[in-house]
Design a protein around this motif. Sequence first.
Motif, PDB file in Angstrom:
ATOM      1  N   ASN A  87       0.742  -1.226  -0.211  1.00 37.35           N
ATOM      2  CA  ASN A  87      -0.097   0.270   0.505  1.00 37.35           C
ATOM      3  C   ASN A  87       0.681   0.932  -0.193  1.00 37.35           C
ATOM      4  OD1 ASN A  87       0.613  -0.150   2.656  1.00 37.35           O
ATOM      5  ND2 ASN A  87      -0.735   0.264   3.774  1.00 37.35           N
ATOM      6  N   SER A  90       1.642   2.085  -3.523  1.00 38.58           N
ATOM      7  CA  SER A  90       0.838   2.427  -4.740  1.00 38.58           C
ATOM      8  C   SER A  90       0.295   4.065  -3.976  1.00 38.58           C
ATOM      9  CB  SER A  90      -1.185   1.135  -4.451  1.00 38.58           C
ATOM     10  OG  SER A  90      -1.146   1.135  -2.944  1.00 38.58           O
ATOM     11  N   LYS A  91       0.703   4.251  -2.637  1.00 35.07           N
ATOM     12  CA  LYS A  91       0.087   5.351  -2.770  1.00 35.07           C
ATOM     13  C   LYS A  91       1.239   6.060  -2.984  1.00 35.07           C
ATOM     14  CE  LYS A  91      -2.369   4.816   1.580  1.00 35.07           C
ATOM     15  NZ  LYS A  91      -2.383   4.429   3.376  1.00 35.07           N
ATOM     16  N   HIS A  94      -0.014   6.127  -6.589  1.00 27.27           N
ATOM     17  CA  HIS A  94      -1.437   6.733  -7.137  1.00 27.27           C
ATOM     18  C   HIS A  94      -2.465   5.551  -7.887  1.00 27.27           C
ATOM     19  CE1 HIS A  94      -0.476  10.755  -5.001  1.00 27.27           C
ATOM     20  NE2 HIS A  94       0.444  10.895  -6.012  1.00 27.27           N
ATOM     21  N   GLN A 175      -5.821  16.966  -6.609  1.00 25.07           N
ATOM     22  CA  GLN A 175      -6.395  16.391  -6.133  1.00 25.07           C
ATOM     23  C   GLN A 175      -7.563  16.212  -5.622  1.00 25.07           C
ATOM     24  OE1 GLN A 175      -4.352  14.493  -2.609  1.00 25.07           O
ATOM     25  NE2 GLN A 175      -5.536  12.111  -2.668  1.00 25.07           N
TER      26      GLN A 175
END
Length: 185
Positions: A87, A90-91, A94, A175
């Motif tokens: 994770n 992935s952060k 993005h 964002q």
Amino acid sequence: MAFHEHRPEQSVHGSDVVSATRKEGARLRSVGNLDIIRRFTWEISSINMYLEELRQFWAKTLGISGPQWLILMAISDLDKDDGIPVNMVSKLLHVDPSFVTTQSKLLEKKGLLRRRPSPTDARVVRLSLADKTQKHIASLNEQYKTIREFVFEEFDEDELTEFTGKLATLKTRLQKACVRISIDY
């Protein structure tokens, strides 16, 4: 390997040089006529394309895709010797964690990274680079350093820090704008 700026006139001959130079001049004039926000957007898009081209080049040296290269770079940057959770990768990138999971399994099969359960929570998979990947990345360091120095030669550390901060602010606002638009649709 030294890094040299590519100029159209280096790869063309005769009247083609004039033609390539005219085309570049016309492109710059047309870009210069755009309002500043649109021009900024196009410049950022162009920067992304060049970064993608570099990623593709370096990924090719390992026989992997550009997104897989980004995963390896994220692990290289974030890992402090005990692996990093899917994770976190992935952060940073993005992307959905399932994408990182799928791609990391393929990279593991190629022997480029290790996947192991977290010692504190078996549901969490920690990623780390394989020794051969670390050595490969280290072998590219001189080339990367040369390119980095060339690209950022006009920035001192304070300017680059300020500029990066402003880009981070812009990213955060973009964002939030995406969230607003998604609510409207």
